[in-house]
Write a protein that holds these residues in place. Structure first.
Motif, PDB file in Angstrom:
ATOM      1  N   GLY A 194      38.121  41.347  46.396  1.00  0.00           N
ATOM      2  CA  GLY A 194      37.876  40.252  47.329  1.00  0.00           C
ATOM      3  C   GLY A 194      38.831  40.267  48.504  1.00  0.00           C
ATOM      4  N   LEU A 195      40.058  40.722  48.271  1.00  0.00           N
ATOM      5  CA  LEU A 195      41.033  40.817  49.360  1.00  0.00           C
ATOM      6  C   LEU A 195      40.561  41.838  50.400  1.00  0.00           C
ATOM      7  N   PHE A 196      40.052  42.980  49.923  1.00  0.00           N
ATOM      8  CA  PHE A 196      39.526  43.998  50.834  1.00  0.00           C
ATOM      9  C   PHE A 196      38.283  43.488  51.560  1.00  0.00           C
ATOM     10  N   ALA A 197      37.395  42.841  50.819  1.00  0.00           N
ATOM     11  CA  ALA A 197      36.154  42.347  51.423  1.00  0.00           C
ATOM     12  C   ALA A 197      36.442  41.298  52.493  1.00  0.00           C
TER      13      ALA A 197
ATOM     14  N   SER B  53      26.676  48.252  47.430  1.00  0.00           N
ATOM     15  CA  SER B  53      25.293  48.510  47.031  1.00  0.00           C
ATOM     16  C   SER B  53      24.430  47.264  47.182  1.00  0.00           C
ATOM     17  N   ALA B  54      25.051  46.102  46.961  1.00  0.00           N
ATOM     18  CA  ALA B  54      24.330  44.835  47.074  1.00  0.00           C
ATOM     19  C   ALA B  54      24.285  44.314  48.505  1.00  0.00           C
ATOM     20  N   GLY B  55      24.880  45.048  49.434  1.00  0.00           N
ATOM     21  CA  GLY B  55      24.863  44.641  50.832  1.00  0.00           C
ATOM     22  C   GLY B  55      25.877  43.584  51.191  1.00  0.00           C
ATOM     23  N   ARG B  56      26.872  43.386  50.321  1.00  0.00           N
ATOM     24  CA  ARG B  56      27.862  42.342  50.562  1.00  0.00           C
ATOM     25  C   ARG B  56      29.033  42.812  51.416  1.00  0.00           C
ATOM     26  N   VAL B  57      29.229  44.131  51.503  1.00  0.00           N
ATOM     27  CA  VAL B  57      30.385  44.641  52.244  1.00  0.00           C
ATOM     28  C   VAL B  57      30.044  46.007  52.823  1.00  0.00           C
ATOM     29  N   SER B  58      30.558  46.282  54.020  1.00  0.00           N
ATOM     30  CA  SER B  58      30.343  47.576  54.667  1.00  0.00           C
ATOM     31  C   SER B  58      31.682  48.153  55.114  1.00  0.00           C
ATOM     32  N   PHE B  59      31.822  49.472  54.916  1.00  0.00           N
ATOM     33  CA  PHE B  59      33.007  50.208  55.359  1.00  0.00           C
ATOM     34  C   PHE B  59      32.679  51.110  56.540  1.00  0.00           C
ATOM     35  N   ALA B  60      31.559  50.852  57.204  1.00  0.00           N
ATOM     36  CA  ALA B  60      31.065  51.762  58.239  1.00  0.00           C
ATOM     37  C   ALA B  60      32.040  51.945  59.396  1.00  0.00           C
TER      38      ALA B  60
END
Length: 241
Positions: A18-21, A52-59
Protein backbone atom coordinates in the motif's frame (compact mmCIF):
# COMPACT_ATOMS: atom_id res chain seq x y z
CA UNK A 1 10.79 6.32 12.97
CA UNK A 2 7.34 4.87 12.35
CA UNK A 3 7.24 1.33 13.71
CA UNK A 4 4.43 -1.09 12.86
CA UNK A 5 4.07 -4.67 14.08
CA UNK A 6 1.62 -6.91 12.22
CA UNK A 7 -0.26 -9.94 13.45
CA UNK A 8 -0.01 -11.74 10.10
CA UNK A 9 2.37 -11.61 7.17
CA UNK A 10 -0.54 -10.94 4.83
CA UNK A 11 -1.37 -7.82 6.82
CA UNK A 12 2.28 -6.76 6.56
CA UNK A 13 2.41 -7.41 2.82
CA UNK A 14 -0.73 -5.39 2.22
CA UNK A 15 0.52 -2.45 4.27
CA UNK A 16 3.93 -2.42 2.58
CA UNK A 17 2.44 -2.75 -0.91
CA UNK A 18 0.00 0.00 0.00
CA UNK A 19 2.91 2.36 0.65
CA UNK A 20 4.18 1.78 -2.90
CA UNK A 21 0.70 2.07 -4.40
CA UNK A 22 0.03 5.35 -2.58
CA UNK A 23 3.35 6.74 -3.81
CA UNK A 24 2.46 5.83 -7.39
CA UNK A 25 -0.88 7.55 -7.15
CA UNK A 26 0.80 10.76 -6.02
CA UNK A 27 3.74 10.46 -8.43
CA UNK A 28 3.35 7.96 -11.31
CA UNK A 29 7.04 8.42 -12.27
CA UNK A 30 8.25 7.39 -8.82
CA UNK A 31 11.69 5.89 -8.26
CA UNK A 32 11.90 2.76 -6.13
CA UNK A 33 14.90 1.06 -4.56
CA UNK A 34 14.17 -2.66 -4.56
CA UNK A 35 15.46 -5.63 -2.60
CA UNK A 36 15.66 -9.37 -3.11
CA UNK A 37 15.62 -12.42 -0.85
CA UNK A 38 12.61 -13.96 0.85
CA UNK A 39 11.54 -10.79 2.68
CA UNK A 40 9.95 -8.85 -0.21
CA UNK A 41 8.32 -11.75 -2.08
CA UNK A 42 4.91 -11.34 -0.46
CA UNK A 43 5.01 -7.59 -1.12
CA UNK A 44 5.82 -8.16 -4.79
CA UNK A 45 3.03 -10.74 -5.01
CA UNK A 46 0.56 -8.19 -3.66
CA UNK A 47 1.72 -5.47 -6.07
CA UNK A 48 1.48 -7.89 -9.01
CA UNK A 49 -2.01 -8.87 -7.89
CA UNK A 50 -3.09 -5.23 -7.71
CA UNK A 51 -1.54 -4.50 -11.10
CA UNK A 52 -3.43 -7.43 -12.64
CA UNK A 53 -6.63 -6.02 -11.15
CA UNK A 54 -5.92 -2.59 -12.62
CA UNK A 55 -5.37 -0.96 -9.24
CA UNK A 56 -1.78 0.15 -9.82
CA UNK A 57 0.50 0.89 -12.77
CA UNK A 58 4.30 1.05 -12.95
CA UNK A 59 4.33 2.27 -16.55
CA UNK A 60 6.14 5.50 -15.65
CA UNK A 61 8.06 4.25 -12.59
CA UNK A 62 11.77 3.46 -12.27
CA UNK A 63 13.64 0.96 -10.11
CA UNK A 64 17.18 0.47 -8.84
CA UNK A 65 18.10 -2.77 -7.13
CA UNK A 66 20.35 -2.84 -4.12
CA UNK A 67 22.78 -5.52 -5.17
CA UNK A 68 23.82 -8.49 -7.27
CA UNK A 69 26.13 -11.44 -6.76
CA UNK A 70 29.50 -11.36 -8.52
CA UNK A 71 30.08 -14.11 -11.05
CA UNK A 72 26.63 -15.69 -11.30
CA UNK A 73 25.40 -15.91 -14.91
CA UNK A 74 22.37 -13.72 -15.56
CA UNK A 75 20.24 -16.82 -16.19
CA UNK A 76 21.33 -18.54 -12.96
CA UNK A 77 18.26 -19.33 -10.82
CA UNK A 78 19.75 -17.40 -7.87
CA UNK A 79 20.90 -14.30 -9.74
CA UNK A 80 19.03 -11.23 -8.57
CA UNK A 81 18.34 -10.25 -12.16
CA UNK A 82 16.39 -13.47 -12.62
CA UNK A 83 14.78 -13.12 -9.19
CA UNK A 84 13.40 -9.70 -10.03
CA UNK A 85 12.17 -10.83 -13.44
CA UNK A 86 10.31 -13.81 -11.99
CA UNK A 87 9.00 -12.24 -8.78
CA UNK A 88 8.01 -8.81 -10.07
CA UNK A 89 9.07 -7.41 -13.44
CA UNK A 90 7.38 -10.02 -15.64
CA UNK A 91 4.14 -9.40 -13.73
CA UNK A 92 3.90 -5.60 -13.96
CA UNK A 93 4.11 -2.95 -16.69
CA UNK A 94 7.39 -1.24 -15.77
CA UNK A 95 9.37 -0.74 -19.01
CA UNK A 96 12.55 -2.78 -19.20
CA UNK A 97 14.56 0.39 -19.79
CA UNK A 98 13.37 1.72 -16.42
CA UNK A 99 14.71 -1.27 -14.43
CA UNK A 100 18.27 -1.16 -13.15
CA UNK A 101 20.36 -3.86 -11.44
CA UNK A 102 24.13 -3.86 -10.91
CA UNK A 103 25.95 -6.19 -13.31
CA UNK A 104 27.96 -8.70 -11.33
CA UNK A 105 29.48 -10.04 -14.56
CA UNK A 106 30.84 -6.74 -15.82
CA UNK A 107 34.33 -6.90 -17.33
CA UNK A 108 35.44 -4.22 -14.87
CA UNK A 109 33.54 -4.24 -11.60
CA UNK A 110 35.07 -0.92 -10.57
CA UNK A 111 33.75 0.70 -13.74
CA UNK A 112 30.37 -0.93 -13.18
CA UNK A 113 30.19 0.56 -9.68
CA UNK A 114 31.00 4.01 -11.06
CA UNK A 115 28.42 3.57 -13.83
CA UNK A 116 25.71 2.61 -11.36
CA UNK A 117 26.46 5.56 -9.09
CA UNK A 118 26.47 7.98 -12.04
CA UNK A 119 23.15 6.59 -13.25
CA UNK A 120 21.54 7.05 -9.84
CA UNK A 121 22.73 10.66 -9.66
CA UNK A 122 19.97 11.52 -12.14
CA UNK A 123 17.27 10.19 -9.81
CA UNK A 124 16.22 10.42 -6.19
CA UNK A 125 14.69 7.32 -4.71
CA UNK A 126 11.20 7.91 -3.36
CA UNK A 127 10.95 4.63 -1.41
CA UNK A 128 13.89 2.36 -0.64
CA UNK A 129 12.86 -1.15 0.39
CA UNK A 130 15.26 -2.96 2.73
CA UNK A 131 15.47 -6.30 4.42
CA UNK A 132 17.85 -7.04 7.28
CA UNK A 133 20.67 -9.55 7.55
CA UNK A 134 21.27 -11.60 10.69
CA UNK A 135 24.45 -9.60 11.32
CA UNK A 136 22.76 -6.25 10.71
CA UNK A 137 23.73 -5.80 7.08
CA UNK A 138 21.54 -3.84 4.68
CA UNK A 139 22.02 -4.44 1.00
CA UNK A 140 25.30 -6.31 1.22
CA UNK A 141 26.91 -3.64 3.41
CA UNK A 142 28.52 -5.94 5.95
CA UNK A 143 29.63 -4.95 9.49
CA UNK A 144 33.10 -3.40 9.40
CA UNK A 145 35.25 -0.69 10.96
CA UNK A 146 34.08 1.66 8.21
CA UNK A 147 31.40 1.56 5.52
CA UNK A 148 31.59 2.58 1.86
CA UNK A 149 29.33 5.40 0.71
CA UNK A 150 28.87 4.46 -2.96
CA UNK A 151 28.35 1.29 -4.97
CA UNK A 152 31.19 -1.14 -4.38
CA UNK A 153 32.29 -4.76 -4.39
CA UNK A 154 32.10 -6.46 -1.02
CA UNK A 155 33.46 -9.77 0.26
CA UNK A 156 30.55 -11.55 1.90
CA UNK A 157 30.89 -12.59 5.52
CA UNK A 158 30.75 -16.31 6.25
CA UNK A 159 27.51 -15.96 8.24
CA UNK A 160 25.90 -14.11 5.31
CA UNK A 161 26.93 -16.89 2.93
CA UNK A 162 25.60 -19.50 5.34
CA UNK A 163 22.29 -17.65 5.66
CA UNK A 164 21.97 -17.59 1.85
CA UNK A 165 23.10 -21.21 1.41
CA UNK A 166 19.47 -22.36 1.71
CA UNK A 167 18.94 -21.03 -1.83
CA UNK A 168 21.86 -23.00 -3.30
CA UNK A 169 22.67 -26.73 -3.58
CA UNK A 170 25.61 -26.25 -1.18
CA UNK A 171 27.52 -23.58 0.73
CA UNK A 172 30.41 -23.94 -1.71
CA UNK A 173 28.19 -22.67 -4.53
CA UNK A 174 27.22 -19.45 -2.72
CA UNK A 175 29.18 -16.55 -4.27
CA UNK A 176 31.88 -15.03 -2.10
CA UNK A 177 31.35 -11.44 -3.24
CA UNK A 178 28.68 -9.07 -4.49
CA UNK A 179 28.17 -5.60 -5.92
CA UNK A 180 26.13 -3.50 -3.53
CA UNK A 181 24.69 -0.02 -3.31
CA UNK A 182 26.51 1.98 -0.63
CA UNK A 183 25.18 3.28 2.65
CA UNK A 184 25.17 6.94 1.59
CA UNK A 185 23.12 6.12 -1.51
CA UNK A 186 20.61 4.15 0.55
CA UNK A 187 20.30 6.99 3.04
CA UNK A 188 19.51 9.53 0.28
CA UNK A 189 16.09 7.95 -0.28
CA UNK A 190 13.16 10.16 0.70
CA UNK A 191 11.58 7.26 2.60
CA UNK A 192 13.17 4.01 3.73
CA UNK A 193 10.93 0.99 4.31
CA UNK A 194 12.60 -1.65 6.47
CA UNK A 195 10.75 -4.98 6.49
CA UNK A 196 11.80 -7.74 8.87
CA UNK A 197 10.21 -11.14 9.43
CA UNK A 198 10.81 -14.10 11.74
CA UNK A 199 11.84 -14.84 15.31
CA UNK A 200 15.47 -15.28 14.24
CA UNK A 201 15.61 -11.56 13.36
CA UNK A 202 14.03 -10.27 16.61
CA UNK A 203 17.30 -9.55 18.42
CA UNK A 204 19.13 -7.95 15.51
CA UNK A 205 16.25 -5.66 14.52
CA UNK A 206 15.85 -4.55 18.14
CA UNK A 207 19.59 -3.88 18.36
CA UNK A 208 19.58 -2.02 15.03
CA UNK A 209 16.74 0.30 16.00
CA UNK A 210 17.38 0.85 19.71
CA UNK A 211 21.08 0.17 20.25
CA UNK A 212 24.13 2.34 19.58
CA UNK A 213 24.70 3.65 16.06
CA UNK A 214 27.76 1.79 14.86
CA UNK A 215 29.26 0.38 11.69
CA UNK A 216 29.38 -2.96 13.52
CA UNK A 217 25.61 -2.99 12.82
CA UNK A 218 25.10 -1.14 9.52
CA UNK A 219 21.30 -1.05 9.92
CA UNK A 220 21.72 1.03 13.08
CA UNK A 221 22.53 3.99 10.83
CA UNK A 222 18.88 3.97 9.77
CA UNK A 223 18.03 5.50 13.16
CA UNK A 224 19.11 8.90 11.85
CA UNK A 225 17.03 8.81 8.67
CA UNK A 226 14.27 11.45 8.74
CA UNK A 227 11.61 9.17 7.21
CA UNK A 228 12.10 5.57 8.32
CA UNK A 229 9.12 3.21 8.20
CA UNK A 230 9.62 -0.15 9.91
CA UNK A 231 7.24 -3.06 9.34
CA UNK A 232 7.72 -6.22 11.41
CA UNK A 233 5.77 -9.42 11.75
CA UNK A 234 4.83 -10.39 15.30
CA UNK A 235 7.81 -12.70 15.72
CA UNK A 236 10.41 -10.21 14.57
CA UNK A 237 8.76 -7.51 16.67
CA UNK A 238 8.45 -9.48 19.93
CA UNK A 239 11.12 -7.45 21.76
CA UNK A 240 9.29 -4.18 21.06
CA UNK A 241 6.09 -5.31 22.79
Amino acid sequence: MNLHIFRTNDDLNEAAAGLFASQLRVKPASVFGLATGSTPIGIYDKLAEWHSAGRVSFARAYSFNLDEYVGLPHHHPESYLRFMEEKLFSRIDMPESHRHIPDGNAESLDEECRRYDELMEDYQTDIQLLGLGHNGHIGFNEPDKSLRSGTHVVELKEDTRRANARFFPSLEEVPTSAVTMGIATIMKAKTILLVVRGADKAEIVHRALTGPITTDCPASLLQVHPSLVVMLDSEAGRLFA
